[in-house]
Design a protein around this motif. Structure first.
Motif, PDB file in Angstrom:
ATOM      1  N   THR A   2       0.829  -1.204   0.000  1.00 17.49           N
ATOM      2  CA  THR A   2       0.000   0.000   0.000  1.00 17.49           C
ATOM      3  C   THR A   2       0.866   1.259   0.000  1.00 17.49           C
ATOM      4  N   ASP A   3       1.868   1.283   0.860  1.00 19.51           N
ATOM      5  CA  ASP A   3       2.737   2.453   0.967  1.00 19.51           C
ATOM      6  C   ASP A   3       3.545   2.673  -0.310  1.00 19.51           C
ATOM      7  N   GLN A  59       2.515   6.442  -7.005  1.00 21.43           N
ATOM      8  CA  GLN A  59       1.446   7.252  -7.593  1.00 21.43           C
ATOM      9  C   GLN A  59       1.673   8.738  -7.376  1.00 21.43           C
ATOM     10  N   ARG A  60       2.319   9.085  -6.285  1.00 25.46           N
ATOM     11  CA  ARG A  60       2.559  10.497  -5.966  1.00 25.46           C
ATOM     12  C   ARG A  60       3.854  11.023  -6.573  1.00 25.46           C
ATOM     13  N   GLU A  94       3.973  13.614   3.538  1.00 27.44           N
ATOM     14  CA  GLU A  94       3.958  13.902   2.110  1.00 27.44           C
ATOM     15  C   GLU A  94       5.393  14.233   1.697  1.00 27.44           C
ATOM     16  N   PHE A  95       5.771  13.874   0.499  1.00 26.57           N
ATOM     17  CA  PHE A  95       7.092  14.232   0.012  1.00 26.57           C
ATOM     18  C   PHE A  95       6.937  15.046  -1.263  1.00 26.57           C
ATOM     19  N   ALA A  96       7.895  15.872  -1.501  1.00 23.86           N
ATOM     20  CA  ALA A  96       7.897  16.654  -2.745  1.00 23.86           C
ATOM     21  C   ALA A  96       8.661  15.866  -3.782  1.00 23.86           C
ATOM     22  N   ALA A  97       8.087  15.724  -4.964  1.00 22.76           N
ATOM     23  CA  ALA A  97       8.785  15.023  -6.047  1.00 22.76           C
ATOM     24  C   ALA A  97      10.079  15.782  -6.329  1.00 22.76           C
TER      25      ALA A  97
END
Length: 70
Positions: free
Chosen positions: A37-38, A44-45, A66-69
């Motif tokens: 899942t992770d 996807q992000r 959340e991480f920044a691409a």
């Protein structure tokens, strides 16, 4: 000498992707569902390609952040 001959597909060739994910994550001591899942969510992000090795079961750490691409 002659090299040994393999006959038929390897044992792992018959395993589906979900079995591989499950087995590899269990061997690494992580929950297969939480891991899958992770990792899927991170991909996807827009998880950075240069950091893909961090998503291997033996290197993976779960995150709620959340991480920044990159």
């Amino acid at each position: 000498g002659a090299l040994p001959t393999r006959r038929g597909p390897s044992k792992d060739a018959n395993r589906g992707p979900s079995q591989s994910v499950s087995g590899n994550s269990k061997r690494a001591g992580v929950d297969p569902l939480a891991y899958a899942t992770d990792v899927i969510t991170k991909l996807q992000r827009g998880w950075p390609k240069r950091r893909i090795e961090e998503l291997l079961p033996d290197r993976w750490t779960p995150s709620d952040v959340e991480f920044a691409a990159e």
